[in-house]
Design a protein around this motif. Sequence first.
Motif, PDB file in Angstrom:
ATOM      1  N   SER A   1       2.796   2.346   3.360  1.00  0.00           N
ATOM      2  CA  SER A   1       3.945   1.485   3.635  1.00  0.00           C
ATOM      3  C   SER A   1       5.114   1.808   2.702  1.00  0.00           C
ATOM      4  O   SER A   1       6.271   1.859   3.125  1.00  0.00           O
ATOM      5  CB  SER A   1       3.531   0.018   3.486  1.00  0.00           C
ATOM      6  N   GLU A   2       4.806   2.057   1.434  1.00  0.00           N
ATOM      7  CA  GLU A   2       5.848   2.423   0.477  1.00  0.00           C
ATOM      8  C   GLU A   2       6.529   3.731   0.877  1.00  0.00           C
ATOM      9  O   GLU A   2       7.759   3.843   0.798  1.00  0.00           O
ATOM     10  CB  GLU A   2       5.249   2.575  -0.922  1.00  0.00           C
TER      11      GLU A   2
ATOM     12  N   LYS B   1       2.433  -7.038  10.264  1.00  0.00           N
ATOM     13  CA  LYS B   1       3.641  -7.180   9.454  1.00  0.00           C
ATOM     14  C   LYS B   1       3.352  -7.533   7.998  1.00  0.00           C
ATOM     15  O   LYS B   1       4.247  -7.508   7.173  1.00  0.00           O
ATOM     16  CB  LYS B   1       4.570  -8.215  10.087  1.00  0.00           C
TER      17      LYS B   1
ATOM     18  N   ASN C   1       0.834  -1.183   0.000  1.00  0.00           N
ATOM     19  CA  ASN C   1       0.000   0.000   0.000  1.00  0.00           C
ATOM     20  C   ASN C   1       0.881   1.251   0.000  1.00  0.00           C
ATOM     21  O   ASN C   1       2.072   1.203   0.285  1.00  0.00           O
ATOM     22  CB  ASN C   1      -1.010  -0.024   1.150  1.00  0.00           C
TER      23      ASN C   1
ATOM     24  N   LEU D   1       6.667   5.082   3.941  1.00  0.00           N
ATOM     25  CA  LEU D   1       7.455   4.857   5.154  1.00  0.00           C
ATOM     26  C   LEU D   1       8.823   4.277   4.799  1.00  0.00           C
ATOM     27  O   LEU D   1       9.847   4.722   5.315  1.00  0.00           O
ATOM     28  CB  LEU D   1       6.720   3.909   6.101  1.00  0.00           C
ATOM     29  N   THR D   2       8.824   3.309   3.924  1.00  0.00           N
ATOM     30  CA  THR D   2      10.084   2.685   3.522  1.00  0.00           C
ATOM     31  C   THR D   2      10.971   3.683   2.786  1.00  0.00           C
ATOM     32  O   THR D   2      12.166   3.791   3.066  1.00  0.00           O
ATOM     33  CB  THR D   2       9.811   1.456   2.635  1.00  0.00           C
TER      34      THR D   2
ATOM     35  N   LEU E   1      -2.033  -1.418   9.458  1.00  0.00           N
ATOM     36  CA  LEU E   1      -0.714  -1.123   8.910  1.00  0.00           C
ATOM     37  C   LEU E   1       0.380  -1.721   9.781  1.00  0.00           C
ATOM     38  O   LEU E   1       1.395  -2.199   9.272  1.00  0.00           O
ATOM     39  CB  LEU E   1      -0.521   0.393   8.800  1.00  0.00           C
ATOM     40  N   ASP E   2       0.174  -1.748  11.082  1.00  0.00           N
ATOM     41  CA  ASP E   2       1.173  -2.295  11.993  1.00  0.00           C
ATOM     42  C   ASP E   2       1.345  -3.798  11.826  1.00  0.00           C
ATOM     43  O   ASP E   2       2.387  -4.335  12.155  1.00  0.00           O
ATOM     44  CB  ASP E   2       0.821  -1.961  13.442  1.00  0.00           C
TER      45      ASP E   2
ATOM     46  N   PHE F   1       1.640  -5.711   5.968  1.00  0.00           N
ATOM     47  CA  PHE F   1       1.655  -4.472   5.201  1.00  0.00           C
ATOM     48  C   PHE F   1       2.947  -3.686   5.379  1.00  0.00           C
ATOM     49  O   PHE F   1       3.426  -3.058   4.448  1.00  0.00           O
ATOM     50  CB  PHE F   1       0.490  -3.558   5.611  1.00  0.00           C
ATOM     51  N   LEU F   2       3.493  -3.700   6.553  1.00  0.00           N
ATOM     52  CA  LEU F   2       4.620  -2.841   6.891  1.00  0.00           C
ATOM     53  C   LEU F   2       5.941  -3.547   6.623  1.00  0.00           C
ATOM     54  O   LEU F   2       6.110  -4.720   6.935  1.00  0.00           O
ATOM     55  CB  LEU F   2       4.512  -2.471   8.371  1.00  0.00           C
ATOM     56  N   ASP F   3       6.887  -2.821   6.053  1.00  0.00           N
ATOM     57  CA  ASP F   3       8.230  -3.352   5.845  1.00  0.00           C
ATOM     58  C   ASP F   3       8.770  -3.796   7.199  1.00  0.00           C
ATOM     59  O   ASP F   3       8.714  -3.038   8.169  1.00  0.00           O
ATOM     60  CB  ASP F   3       9.110  -2.237   5.254  1.00  0.00           C
TER      61      ASP F   3
END
Length: 75
Positions: free
Chosen positions: A4-5, A39, A1, A7-8, A36-37, A41-43
């Motif tokens: 997440s992109e 794992k 999503n 944030l990375t 989102l938290d 979805f989130l890196d």
Amino acid sequence: NKVSELLTRFFIDPLTNKMNVSGVVLAGAAEFKDQLDSKQFLDPRIKVVSIVSVEYGFNEGLKMAIAKSKDTLSG
């Protein structure tokens, strides 16, 4: 999503492949921050230090998230 992109892109240093901050605060008014938290979805390199609910968006929401995470952010 997209979140997440972003944030990375902003918080993972491409040279070291590690976070360039100590951690991130996830804040929002809905369940998305909790989803989102998870794992899926989130890196996995992103370290979440706090998850807070806020009733506002934009600047007021940011101020509220900082206030609610004050203890975590002060270390």
